[in-house]
Design an enzyme around this catalytic site. Structure first.
Site, short mmCIF file in Angstrom:
data_model
loop_
_atom_site.label_atom_id
_atom_site.label_comp_id
_atom_site.label_asym_id
_atom_site.label_seq_id
_atom_site.Cartn_x
_atom_site.Cartn_y
_atom_site.Cartn_z
N GLY A 191 0.93 -1.26 -0.05
CA GLY A 191 -0.09 0.02 -0.02
C GLY A 191 0.75 1.28 -0.13
CE LYS B 109 3.65 0.13 3.24
NZ LYS B 109 3.23 1.40 2.86
CB SER C 76 5.60 -4.42 -2.89
OG SER C 76 4.36 -4.42 -1.75
P1 ADP Z 1 2.99 3.04 6.14
O1 ADP Z 1 3.81 2.08 6.91
O2 ADP Z 1 1.76 2.54 5.28
O3 ADP Z 1 3.76 4.16 5.47
P2 ADP Z 1 1.97 4.06 8.79
O4 ADP Z 1 1.53 2.78 9.46
O5 ADP Z 1 3.53 4.52 9.26
O6 ADP Z 1 1.82 3.92 7.27
O7 ADP Z 1 1.12 5.19 9.05
C1 ADP Z 1 -0.20 5.14 9.01
C2 ADP Z 1 -0.94 6.33 9.95
O8 ADP Z 1 -2.37 6.05 9.55
C3 ADP Z 1 -0.83 5.96 11.36
O9 ADP Z 1 -0.57 7.50 11.89
C4 ADP Z 1 -1.91 5.40 11.88
O10 ADP Z 1 -2.40 6.01 13.34
C5 ADP Z 1 -3.07 5.95 10.94
N1 ADP Z 1 -4.30 5.16 10.68
C6 ADP Z 1 -5.57 5.55 10.88
N2 ADP Z 1 -6.50 4.64 10.64
C7 ADP Z 1 -5.71 3.36 10.46
C8 ADP Z 1 -5.94 2.10 10.16
N3 ADP Z 1 -7.30 1.60 10.00
N4 ADP Z 1 -4.95 1.13 10.01
C9 ADP Z 1 -3.49 1.75 10.06
N5 ADP Z 1 -3.18 2.86 10.32
C10 ADP Z 1 -4.42 3.91 10.52
#
Ligand code: ADP
Length: 198
Positions: free
Chosen positions: A34, A40, A108
């Site tokens: 994603g 993620k 990815s």
């Molecule tokens: P990635 O690893 O995809 O770059 P992150 O996990 O670092 O994304 O960041 C996602 C952000 O979105 C976090 O601040 C998280 O708290 C927020 N968020 C809100 N709702 C959700 C959800 N349902 N699942 C995952 N993250 C969420």
């Protein structure tokens, strides 16, 4: 130089089957794909926690432990991206053979690299989760300030801005982090893999 024709892999006595008798779980690779900021890492961490609390052994591969260590020599050219995924998949393959439940959290963005991962670990061991969230929402979250930098032209080839994200054709599961809580997304994944890991 390719010397694989001179390699003869051993049949080890302690194999995946025998390890399974001790660990009492079935390995699977949960591949989270994603956009940056889609959730993620957050989901991977909470999913690992849930697996741990339920007595499952797992290992999380993410940018922090891969790009800083094993793949620190790789950049973001097409060849390097491919090599990045190949190494992650090969490490996952070894961990699956060791009996672990492996979770990977990498953007990815290309179907080709996800297909490569699937073929390296074998389809029956691969569970693709599309962590869906619109670019607008990810940009609004901008957890790491990367979208701001990409908009300012400080980062090139940033997925969702000036590099495409190919939506997975046939994911095993989609979680929608714009409309679900973290717990809802994690519970959905846990439920979907429950039969596979028992
Ligand atoms: P990635 O690893 O995809 O770059 P992150 O996990 O670092 O994304 O960041 C996602 C952000 O979105 C976090 O601040 C998280 O708290 C927020 N968020 C809100 N709702 C959700 C959800 N349902 N699942 C995952 N993250 C969420």
């Amino acid at each position: 130089m390719n010397t694989s024709e001179n390699l003869f892999p051993h049949d080890h006595y302690v194999n995946a089957e025998r390890r399974k008798e001790i660990i009492d779980q079935k390995p699977v690779l949960i591949w989270l794909s994603g956009l940056s900021g889609s959730g993620k890492s957050t989901i991977a961490n909470e999913l690992e926690k849930k697996l741990y609390e339920n007595g499952y052994l797992s290992y999380l591969l993410d940018g922090d432990n891969i790009r800083i260590g094993l793949n620190k020599d790789l950049g973001f050219t097409d060849d390097d991206r491919k090599e990045n995924i190949r190494r992650i998949s090969e490490v996952s393959r070894l961990m699956l053979d060791a009996g672990l439940i492996v979770i990977t959290a990498f953007i990815s963005p290309f179907e080709e690299e996800r297909e490569l991962a699937k073929s390296l670990v074998k389809e029956e061991n691969y569970f693709l989760v599309h962590v869906h969230c619109s670019v607008e929402k990810c940009e609004e979250r901008d957890v790491k300030g990367l979208y701001k930098k990409a908009r300012a032209g400080e980062i090139k080839n940033f997925t969702g801005i000036d590099s495409p994200y190919e939506i997975p054709n046939e994911p095993n599961l989609i979680v929608d982090t714009e409309n679900e809580t973290v717990k809802e997304s994690v519970d959905k994944i846990f439920l979907a893999i429950a039969d596979k890991i028992k």
